[in-house]
Design a protein around this motif. Structure first.
Motif, PDB file in Angstrom:
ATOM      1  N   ASN A 153       0.813  -1.223   0.000  1.00  0.00           N
ATOM      2  CA  ASN A 153       0.000   0.000   0.000  1.00  0.00           C
ATOM      3  C   ASN A 153       0.843   1.269   0.000  1.00  0.00           C
ATOM      4  OD1 ASN A 153       0.946  -0.514   2.589  1.00  0.00           O
ATOM      5  ND2 ASN A 153      -0.757   0.568   3.576  1.00  0.00           N
ATOM      6  N   VAL A 154       2.142   1.161  -0.375  1.00  0.00           N
ATOM      7  CA  VAL A 154       2.994   2.343  -0.361  1.00  0.00           C
ATOM      8  C   VAL A 154       3.656   2.535  -1.730  1.00  0.00           C
ATOM      9  CG1 VAL A 154       3.471   2.112   2.100  1.00  0.00           C
ATOM     10  CG2 VAL A 154       5.054   1.113   0.443  1.00  0.00           C
ATOM     11  N   ARG A 155       4.114   3.768  -1.956  1.00  0.00           N
ATOM     12  CA  ARG A 155       4.813   4.127  -3.190  1.00  0.00           C
ATOM     13  C   ARG A 155       6.232   4.534  -2.836  1.00  0.00           C
ATOM     14  NH1 ARG A 155       5.928   9.119  -4.938  1.00  0.00           N
ATOM     15  NH2 ARG A 155       6.409   9.467  -7.143  1.00  0.00           N
ATOM     16  N   ALA A 156       7.194   4.121  -3.655  1.00  0.00           N
ATOM     17  CA  ALA A 156       8.588   4.494  -3.432  1.00  0.00           C
ATOM     18  C   ALA A 156       9.214   4.929  -4.748  1.00  0.00           C
ATOM     19  CB  ALA A 156       9.365   3.335  -2.839  1.00  0.00           C
ATOM     20  N   GLU A 157      10.185   5.822  -4.658  1.00  0.00           N
ATOM     21  CA  GLU A 157      10.845   6.352  -5.849  1.00  0.00           C
ATOM     22  C   GLU A 157      12.338   6.483  -5.569  1.00  0.00           C
ATOM     23  OE1 GLU A 157      10.978  10.719  -7.880  1.00  0.00           O
ATOM     24  OE2 GLU A 157       8.984   9.800  -7.736  1.00  0.00           O
ATOM     25  N   ALA A 158      13.141   6.208  -6.597  1.00  0.00           N
ATOM     26  CA  ALA A 158      14.591   6.381  -6.485  1.00  0.00           C
ATOM     27  C   ALA A 158      15.102   7.015  -7.776  1.00  0.00           C
ATOM     28  CB  ALA A 158      15.281   5.049  -6.232  1.00  0.00           C
ATOM     29  N   ASP A 159      16.049   7.937  -7.639  1.00  0.00           N
ATOM     30  CA  ASP A 159      16.624   8.645  -8.778  1.00  0.00           C
ATOM     31  C   ASP A 159      18.141   8.690  -8.651  1.00  0.00           C
ATOM     32  OD1 ASP A 159      14.007  10.092  -9.845  1.00  0.00           O
ATOM     33  OD2 ASP A 159      14.096  10.451  -7.693  1.00  0.00           O
ATOM     34  N   ILE A 160      18.811   8.569  -9.782  1.00  0.00           N
ATOM     35  CA  ILE A 160      20.243   8.853  -9.855  1.00  0.00           C
ATOM     36  C   ILE A 160      20.447   9.820 -11.010  1.00  0.00           C
ATOM     37  CG2 ILE A 160      22.553   7.946 -10.300  1.00  0.00           C
ATOM     38  CD1 ILE A 160      21.737   5.356  -8.990  1.00  0.00           C
ATOM     39  N   TYR A 161      21.132  10.922 -10.754  1.00  0.00           N
ATOM     40  CA  TYR A 161      21.396  11.923 -11.782  1.00  0.00           C
ATOM     41  C   TYR A 161      22.834  11.770 -12.283  1.00  0.00           C
ATOM     42  CZ  TYR A 161      17.026  14.211 -10.538  1.00  0.00           C
ATOM     43  OH  TYR A 161      15.698  14.479 -10.311  1.00  0.00           O
ATOM     44  N   LEU A 162      22.978  11.672 -13.605  1.00  0.00           N
ATOM     45  CA  LEU A 162      24.272  11.451 -14.232  1.00  0.00           C
ATOM     46  C   LEU A 162      24.641  12.621 -15.138  1.00  0.00           C
ATOM     47  CD1 LEU A 162      23.656   7.773 -15.418  1.00  0.00           C
ATOM     48  CD2 LEU A 162      24.880   8.476 -13.357  1.00  0.00           C
ATOM     49  N   ARG A 163      25.944  12.895 -15.206  1.00  0.00           N
ATOM     50  CA  ARG A 163      26.445  13.882 -16.170  1.00  0.00           C
ATOM     51  C   ARG A 163      27.618  13.255 -16.924  1.00  0.00           C
ATOM     52  NH1 ARG A 163      27.980  19.460 -13.666  1.00  0.00           N
ATOM     53  NH2 ARG A 163      29.439  18.140 -12.502  1.00  0.00           N
ATOM     54  N   PRO A 164      27.586  13.278 -18.259  1.00  0.00           N
ATOM     55  CA  PRO A 164      28.704  12.723 -19.012  1.00  0.00           C
ATOM     56  C   PRO A 164      29.902  13.663 -19.027  1.00  0.00           C
ATOM     57  CG  PRO A 164      27.014  13.558 -20.502  1.00  0.00           C
ATOM     58  CD  PRO A 164      26.474  13.707 -19.114  1.00  0.00           C
ATOM     59  N   ARG A 165      31.079  13.101 -18.805  1.00  0.00           N
ATOM     60  CA  ARG A 165      32.323  13.846 -18.989  1.00  0.00           C
ATOM     61  C   ARG A 165      32.835  13.534 -20.390  1.00  0.00           C
ATOM     62  NH1 ARG A 165      33.566  11.779 -13.788  1.00  0.00           N
ATOM     63  NH2 ARG A 165      35.106  10.407 -14.717  1.00  0.00           N
ATOM     64  N   GLU A 166      32.952  14.546 -21.205  1.00  0.00           N
ATOM     65  CA  GLU A 166      33.234  14.352 -22.623  1.00  0.00           C
ATOM     66  C   GLU A 166      34.729  14.279 -22.911  1.00  0.00           C
ATOM     67  OE1 GLU A 166      31.379  17.638 -24.528  1.00  0.00           O
ATOM     68  OE2 GLU A 166      29.338  17.023 -24.009  1.00  0.00           O
TER      69      GLU A 166
END
Length: 265
Positions: free
Chosen positions: A129-142
């Motif tokens: 009965n619960v909601r969960a969220e996970a995020d990972i933010y990435l930045r490319p090094r060129e």
């Protein structure tokens, strides 16, 4: 009279005890339910975090290929802050089943400056009965082949160039093909020696000149990447990710992934 009063008193005491017991029981049940909800929430968050971490750690090539393809798109400049584009679904192996992960390009000034290319790995699950969220933010090094906005000097980057493998069927050596503005050469031209240009040259791809180019007043226009050792005069250069990425076999080596932040709730 006295007996009746005692009876009423006993009934009131019993009623009070009954109400108290019921109240305590409800409180205990509420605490048990809250504890169960907290445990369920913790399990759900753990599941979401595990999935995004597995994706980032085990699917690096897939992420890089997605990012490089996104580089070739024209990102809508009307995107507002805290907005996203080009969302794509991926599936990972998790506990003997396939689980969906979302990867997207994002603009979020709370994460990085608007001009930066930032990507969000996103998972949202419903557990009981619960909601969960996970995020990972990435930045490319060129790699410098992607990051440079100017014509590169061949001598400065020849060691870096040797790390990359160009598509053989699109690569020619010491040859100036017939081209026009409407029909540029789409591929890689490598000039290993002094070269004289006797006609205008239009390249949509990569031009590498290891020695001197004598243009004889002719025009060279490169859309993609230019690495030239000498004589940059009469060379018109336009930076374009697509013609660079499309002509390199080991293209995923053009970027490395940096984790900017991670969140879960």
């Amino acid at each position: 009279m006295k007996k009746g009063f005692i009876t009423i008193y006993v009934l009131l005491v019993l009623l009070f005890l009954s109400v108290s017991i019921a109240f305590v029981s409800r409180q205990v049940q509420s605490k048990n339910d809250l504890s169960k909800d907290l445990l369920t929430k913790k399990q759900a968050v753990y599941e979401a975090e595990s999935r995004v971490n597995i994706f980032v750690n085990n699917y690096e090539n897939e992420i890089k290929e997605y990012i490089l393809e996104d580089y070739k798109r024209i990102i809508d400049e009307s995107l507002s802050d805290i907005d996203h584009a080009n969302a794509k679904e991926f599936y990972i192996d998790y506990n003997n089943s396939k689980k969906k992960i979302i990867l997207m390009r994002v603009i979020d000034p709370n994460i990085a400056p608007r001009k930066d290319k930032v990507y969000r790995v996103f998972e949202q699950i419903y557990y009981k009965n619960v909601r969960a969220e996970a995020d990972i933010y990435l930045r490319p090094r060129e790699h410098i082949l992607l990051s440079s906005e100017e014509i590169l000097r061949y001598e400065d980057i020849k060691d870096e160039l040797n790390k990359f493998e160009f598509k053989e069927d699109k690569t020619i050596h010491n040859e100036i093909p017939a081209t026009s503005k409407e029909k540029p050469y789409k591929g890689v031209i490598i000039l290993d020696r002094d070269t004289t240009i006797d006609k205008d040259l239009y390249v949509e791809g990569i031009l590498i000149a290891k020695d001197r180019i004598d243009t004889k007043g002719k025009k060279i226009r490169v859309k993609g990447l230019a690495a030239i050792d000498q004589n940059k005069e009469n060379i018109e250069y336009v930076k374009d990710y697509g013609p660079i990425i499309d002509n390199i076999l080991n293209k995923t080596d053009l970027i490395e992934l940096e984790i900017l932040s991670s969140h879960s709730f």
